[in-house]
Write a protein that holds these residues in place. Sequence first.
Motif, PDB file in Angstrom:
ATOM      1  N   GLU A 237       0.818  -1.212   0.000  1.00 61.49           N
ATOM      2  CA  GLU A 237       0.000   0.000   0.000  1.00 61.49           C
ATOM      3  C   GLU A 237       0.854   1.265   0.000  1.00 61.49           C
ATOM      4  O   GLU A 237       0.443   2.304  -0.520  1.00 61.49           O
ATOM      5  N   THR A 238       2.049   1.169   0.540  1.00 61.51           N
ATOM      6  CA  THR A 238       2.895   2.356   0.688  1.00 61.51           C
ATOM      7  C   THR A 238       4.074   2.394  -0.275  1.00 61.51           C
ATOM      8  O   THR A 238       4.724   3.443  -0.424  1.00 61.51           O
ATOM      9  N   TYR A 241       5.205   5.247  -2.843  1.00 65.84           N
ATOM     10  CA  TYR A 241       5.514   6.595  -2.378  1.00 65.84           C
ATOM     11  C   TYR A 241       6.864   6.688  -1.680  1.00 65.84           C
ATOM     12  O   TYR A 241       7.288   7.772  -1.283  1.00 65.84           O
ATOM     13  N   ARG A 358       0.168   5.731   7.762  1.00 63.97           N
ATOM     14  CA  ARG A 358      -0.979   4.831   7.613  1.00 63.97           C
ATOM     15  C   ARG A 358      -1.542   4.556   9.002  1.00 63.97           C
ATOM     16  O   ARG A 358      -0.824   4.114   9.893  1.00 63.97           O
ATOM     17  N   MET A 483      -0.544  15.043  -0.605  1.00 65.82           N
ATOM     18  CA  MET A 483      -0.669  14.597  -1.986  1.00 65.82           C
ATOM     19  C   MET A 483      -2.080  14.083  -2.262  1.00 65.82           C
ATOM     20  O   MET A 483      -2.773  13.566  -1.375  1.00 65.82           O
ATOM     21  N   GLU A 484      -2.501  14.221  -3.530  1.00 64.95           N
ATOM     22  CA  GLU A 484      -3.852  13.831  -3.921  1.00 64.95           C
ATOM     23  C   GLU A 484      -4.099  12.334  -3.772  1.00 64.95           C
ATOM     24  O   GLU A 484      -5.248  11.897  -3.644  1.00 64.95           O
ATOM     25  N   SER A 485      -3.067  11.554  -3.766  1.00 66.11           N
ATOM     26  CA  SER A 485      -3.228  10.110  -3.591  1.00 66.11           C
ATOM     27  C   SER A 485      -3.594   9.733  -2.158  1.00 66.11           C
ATOM     28  O   SER A 485      -3.940   8.578  -1.882  1.00 66.11           O
ATOM     29  N   SER A 486      -3.533  10.690  -1.247  1.00 65.60           N
ATOM     30  CA  SER A 486      -3.954  10.432   0.126  1.00 65.60           C
ATOM     31  C   SER A 486      -5.458  10.231   0.163  1.00 65.60           C
ATOM     32  O   SER A 486      -6.209  10.881  -0.581  1.00 65.60           O
ATOM     33  N   ALA A 487      -5.923   9.347   1.039  1.00 72.27           N
ATOM     34  CA  ALA A 487      -7.359   9.072   1.087  1.00 72.27           C
ATOM     35  C   ALA A 487      -7.716   8.288   2.342  1.00 72.27           C
ATOM     36  O   ALA A 487      -6.880   7.574   2.910  1.00 72.27           O
ATOM     37  N   TYR A 489     -10.448   5.318   3.558  1.00 73.08           N
ATOM     38  CA  TYR A 489     -11.170   4.254   2.860  1.00 73.08           C
ATOM     39  C   TYR A 489     -11.680   3.233   3.864  1.00 73.08           C
ATOM     40  O   TYR A 489     -11.216   3.171   5.019  1.00 73.08           O
ATOM     41  N   ILE A 528      -0.123  10.860   2.550  1.00 76.44           N
ATOM     42  CA  ILE A 528       1.182  11.092   1.940  1.00 76.44           C
ATOM     43  C   ILE A 528       1.469  12.580   2.041  1.00 76.44           C
ATOM     44  O   ILE A 528       0.892  13.392   1.316  1.00 76.44           O
TER      45      ILE A 528
END
Length: 532
Positions: A237-238, A241, A358, A483-487, A489, A528
């Motif tokens: 998952e990481t 980055y 995370r 960063m936009e990839s952060s989320a 879920y 991120i």
Amino acid sequence: MYLLFPGRHHILTDFQFKYLFKLIHAGLAKAKDVHGAYIGKKEPVQAIIFAVTSANHSGTKRNPIPFYLRAMMIQEFCKELPVRCYVFGIDDVGTLENFASYTLKQIRHQSEQQLKLDPANTCIVCSTPVMNMYEELGFTILPAELSSSQPLCYSTLLPWDLVQLIGNADQWQCEQEIIENIHPASFSIWKTYRLGEKVKGILSDPIIGDDGDITESRDYNSYVRQMDDIAEIKYQETAAYIQAGRIGDIGCAVGSWIKQACEDPRHRESDFYGIELARQLYDICLQRKHNGEFKNPNVFFGQKNAVTSLVFEPESMNTIHTSSLTHEIESYGSRADLLNFIKNRYNELESGGVWINRDVIGPEKGDSLVYMWLNREDGRNDDYQQEFCDARALAKYLNECSTYTRFLRFAQDFRKEEGDQISYSLQRIGQQEYVCLPLRDAAEFMLTKDYTDNWQSEMHERFCFWSFTDWKNQLEEAGFSVMESSAAYTNPWIQQNRFENKVALFSKDERSGRLQKLLPPPTNALLIARKF
């Protein structure tokens, strides 16, 4: 005649030196024991044996100094004593009634059977209640600093008193009371290795316990298994980055994430730094490195606290990784500690460096009221207040409870010691009874309810204190760019195996009064944060 001097020996004093010097030169005949009686032994002192207890512990409030530095202090201390001196490390083995016998056996074993200490050839130098264990074995006790045993009174500062004075001093090397009492050998080692700063940070740490544990109720065997079982998932998952170079993993547990990263060919030229606070986990990391489990030889571990100070040099790191750590800082420390942790990570990264965090996450609009349906048919529904002394028995009981009953137990136990418990009410709508409570507290239960093996530990931990938006705001305020990839879920496995047919959330339509089913709350977030 031997003198056995047991103790943790984090510092040595002028009094101790003069006391031992006098025993060596004046002899033991006119020395007094702990009861004030003359010892009357005519044999000269042949050697002094320092038994350094808790030798396998360091970086903790009870044992801040590693054994090798304690041993160095003792050797310097003994240079002006005209007898042989021995230093033996005695590992901590937990509560052991016959620890004195264990110490004597260790000395005999470590000396290759040369030192067979018994009441006929050895006197014990000791001023703490440890003396009682040796006296029960028939040894004569030389009281050192002790002036009265009932009640305990001392004629001068004890070594640990000096350690605490140093821990509380702004400039310990200039404090008159410390200078007057510390032996030059200890002063030299403490100054050279900057132990004053180290001890000050450890003793003032609000998170770590006396023996280097965040919580005393965690089952580390099951915890280690859990870390290894999900290590590959966490790494994948990481992985995208991670920036090669100097890579740090703070709260590295047993080094599972680093082990995965070492097997990635993209990072064969990188250096890895694992930071772990809990003593048990740190020891496992060192053992795994000794076993050769890390493909990359440039793996280094340190037992440090990343909350109170930097653990890496400023602007030195390309990547910092943390997993399932920040919620523990919030839970066992404070909000100020968490904000300080974020600031420290920013300061450690070089420009362009990235912090990969995370962790669990709270829902948006966590204060809104929801109606929670709980399954009452999937287990027992009686006696949710039953008490257990054994963690395994408690886990077995919890696993047999229905989801509804487990919630009642959760509401009873959750953060009770912290005075931070949840509030709820039971409301019947139609033919169904629901638990009415804030969404944040419902999510706390949903994310925590299945950690039955470590229930007593998990009941201290808040998972849902910040939503993804809250995290983003705090990171940006510290100077990071998220960063936009952060989320945030919802883990599909958790949703399918821990939520479905067990718990469901609803909101009430204010006009119609009808309930509308909500999506399950997020379970995790990948943040991120890049430093520019």
